[in-house]
Design a protein around this motif. Structure first.
Motif, PDB file in Angstrom:
ATOM      1  N   ASN A  90       3.226   7.563  -9.130  1.00 44.36           N
ATOM      2  CA  ASN A  90       3.586   6.510  -8.438  1.00 44.36           C
ATOM      3  C   ASN A  90       3.875   7.220  -7.218  1.00 44.36           C
ATOM      4  O   ASN A  90       4.693   7.894  -7.037  1.00 44.36           O
ATOM      5  CB  ASN A  90       4.568   5.769  -8.796  1.00 44.36           C
ATOM      6  CG  ASN A  90       5.009   4.584  -8.106  1.00 44.36           C
ATOM      7  OD1 ASN A  90       4.383   4.324  -6.793  1.00 44.36           O
ATOM      8  ND2 ASN A  90       6.040   3.934  -8.416  1.00 44.36           N
ATOM      9  N   PRO A  91       2.749   7.024  -6.019  1.00 50.78           N
ATOM     10  CA  PRO A  91       3.054   7.320  -4.645  1.00 50.78           C
ATOM     11  C   PRO A  91       4.528   7.091  -3.915  1.00 50.78           C
ATOM     12  O   PRO A  91       5.084   7.821  -3.176  1.00 50.78           O
ATOM     13  CB  PRO A  91       2.037   6.900  -4.039  1.00 50.78           C
ATOM     14  CG  PRO A  91       0.925   6.592  -4.780  1.00 50.78           C
ATOM     15  CD  PRO A  91       1.693   6.100  -6.114  1.00 50.78           C
ATOM     16  N   HIS A  92       5.058   6.011  -4.557  1.00 50.73           N
ATOM     17  CA  HIS A  92       6.605   5.914  -4.144  1.00 50.73           C
ATOM     18  C   HIS A  92       7.295   6.774  -4.377  1.00 50.73           C
ATOM     19  O   HIS A  92       8.528   6.917  -3.573  1.00 50.73           O
ATOM     20  CB  HIS A  92       6.790   4.438  -4.951  1.00 50.73           C
ATOM     21  CG  HIS A  92       8.149   4.093  -4.402  1.00 50.73           C
ATOM     22  ND1 HIS A  92       9.616   4.642  -4.918  1.00 50.73           N
ATOM     23  CD2 HIS A  92       8.723   3.082  -3.507  1.00 50.73           C
ATOM     24  CE1 HIS A  92      10.495   3.903  -4.488  1.00 50.73           C
ATOM     25  NE2 HIS A  92      10.148   3.109  -3.688  1.00 50.73           N
ATOM     26  N   ALA A  93       7.213   7.783  -5.511  1.00 50.50           N
ATOM     27  CA  ALA A  93       8.023   8.742  -5.750  1.00 50.50           C
ATOM     28  C   ALA A  93       8.142   9.847  -4.696  1.00 50.50           C
ATOM     29  O   ALA A  93       9.029  10.663  -4.616  1.00 50.50           O
ATOM     30  CB  ALA A  93       7.812   9.432  -7.183  1.00 50.50           C
ATOM     31  N   ASP A  94       6.792   9.925  -3.929  1.00 50.16           N
ATOM     32  CA  ASP A  94       6.800  11.026  -2.921  1.00 50.16           C
ATOM     33  C   ASP A  94       7.304  10.379  -1.597  1.00 50.16           C
ATOM     34  O   ASP A  94       6.723   9.432  -1.127  1.00 50.16           O
ATOM     35  CB  ASP A  94       5.392  11.358  -2.992  1.00 50.16           C
ATOM     36  CG  ASP A  94       5.225  12.710  -1.782  1.00 50.16           C
ATOM     37  OD1 ASP A  94       6.184  12.921  -1.009  1.00 50.16           O
ATOM     38  OD2 ASP A  94       4.271  13.495  -2.060  1.00 50.16           O
ATOM     39  N   PRO A  95       8.536  10.617  -0.912  1.00 51.80           N
ATOM     40  CA  PRO A  95       8.766  10.352   0.515  1.00 51.80           C
ATOM     41  C   PRO A  95       7.862  10.445   1.465  1.00 51.80           C
ATOM     42  O   PRO A  95       7.781   9.431   2.373  1.00 51.80           O
ATOM     43  CB  PRO A  95       9.904  11.069   0.604  1.00 51.80           C
ATOM     44  CG  PRO A  95      10.719  11.923  -0.513  1.00 51.80           C
ATOM     45  CD  PRO A  95       9.324  11.823  -1.397  1.00 51.80           C
ATOM     46  N   ARG A  96       7.012  11.166   1.458  1.00 53.16           N
ATOM     47  CA  ARG A  96       5.798  11.496   2.520  1.00 53.16           C
ATOM     48  C   ARG A  96       4.813  10.131   2.285  1.00 53.16           C
ATOM     49  O   ARG A  96       4.319  10.030   3.354  1.00 53.16           O
ATOM     50  CB  ARG A  96       5.104  12.836   2.165  1.00 53.16           C
ATOM     51  CG  ARG A  96       5.963  13.933   2.884  1.00 53.16           C
ATOM     52  CD  ARG A  96       5.212  15.210   2.337  1.00 53.16           C
ATOM     53  NE  ARG A  96       5.023  15.374   0.854  1.00 53.16           N
ATOM     54  CZ  ARG A  96       4.229  15.892   0.215  1.00 53.16           C
ATOM     55  NH1 ARG A  96       3.701  17.241   0.815  1.00 53.16           N
ATOM     56  NH2 ARG A  96       4.196  15.991  -1.096  1.00 53.16           N
ATOM     57  N   MET A  97       4.687   9.911   1.132  1.00 53.13           N
ATOM     58  CA  MET A  97       3.863   8.711   0.767  1.00 53.13           C
ATOM     59  C   MET A  97       4.317   7.370   0.569  1.00 53.13           C
ATOM     60  O   MET A  97       3.883   6.356   0.763  1.00 53.13           O
ATOM     61  CB  MET A  97       3.071   8.679  -0.394  1.00 53.13           C
ATOM     62  CG  MET A  97       1.978  10.087  -0.196  1.00 53.13           C
ATOM     63  SD  MET A  97       0.830  10.171  -1.547  1.00 53.13           S
ATOM     64  CE  MET A  97       1.546  11.275  -2.785  1.00 53.13           C
TER      65      MET A  97
END
Length: 146
Positions: A48-55
């Motif tokens: 889940n890209p939501h977990a990466d603050p950059r994405m």
């Protein structure tokens, strides 16, 4: 529902892909309204890209998010499964020109995984010259805080 003109290609729409976020209040209404295939890609199988603050604030339409999602193990077989299922239903109709197949791809927020996968499914179908339109119902909504 009769087939409608595809505004992107000028051809006929045979498949409509809906990306949604299941955490939005109107998600159930959208699922019920678009009778057809339903796939939940937000069930924990895929990164889940939501977990990466950059994405987090980007969407599945942005290249970094799209690459992140599509390079997740298991995603491309899922894309193929979704597209082939849509094709099977489309080609099973006695008169292909009279029906539209609806495919709903859902994740939790409707901004990352469902969008990237829906776009990839559309590309897959278009290689077989199938008219496709995509409706991203929640891509512009604020990021869902989990």
């Amino acid at each position: 529902m009769d087939i409608t003109p595809n505004t992107e290609t000028g051809g006929l729409v045979q498949v409509v892909i809906h990306s949604i976020g299941t955490l939005h209040p109107d998600a159930l209404d959208l699922i019920n309204r678009h009778d057809g295939l339903y796939y939940n890609v937000g069930d924990g199988r895929f990164r889940n890209p939501h977990a990466d603050p950059r994405m987090r604030e980007l969407t599945g339409l942005d290249e970094p998010v799209r690459d992140h999602v599509l390079k997740t193990p298991g995603v491309m077989p899922e894309v193929e499964k979704i597209a082939e299922s849509a094709k099977a239903i489309l080609f099973s109709y006695a008169n292909r020109r009279r029906k539209v197949v609806h495919v709903t791809v859902a994740c939790k927020g409707g901004r990352h995984r469902s969008v990237a996968i829906a776009e990839s499914v559309a590309e897959y179908l278009r290689t077989d010259e199938i008219g496709v339109e995509i409706e991203h119902h929640h891509v512009q909504r604020p990021v869902v805080q989990k």
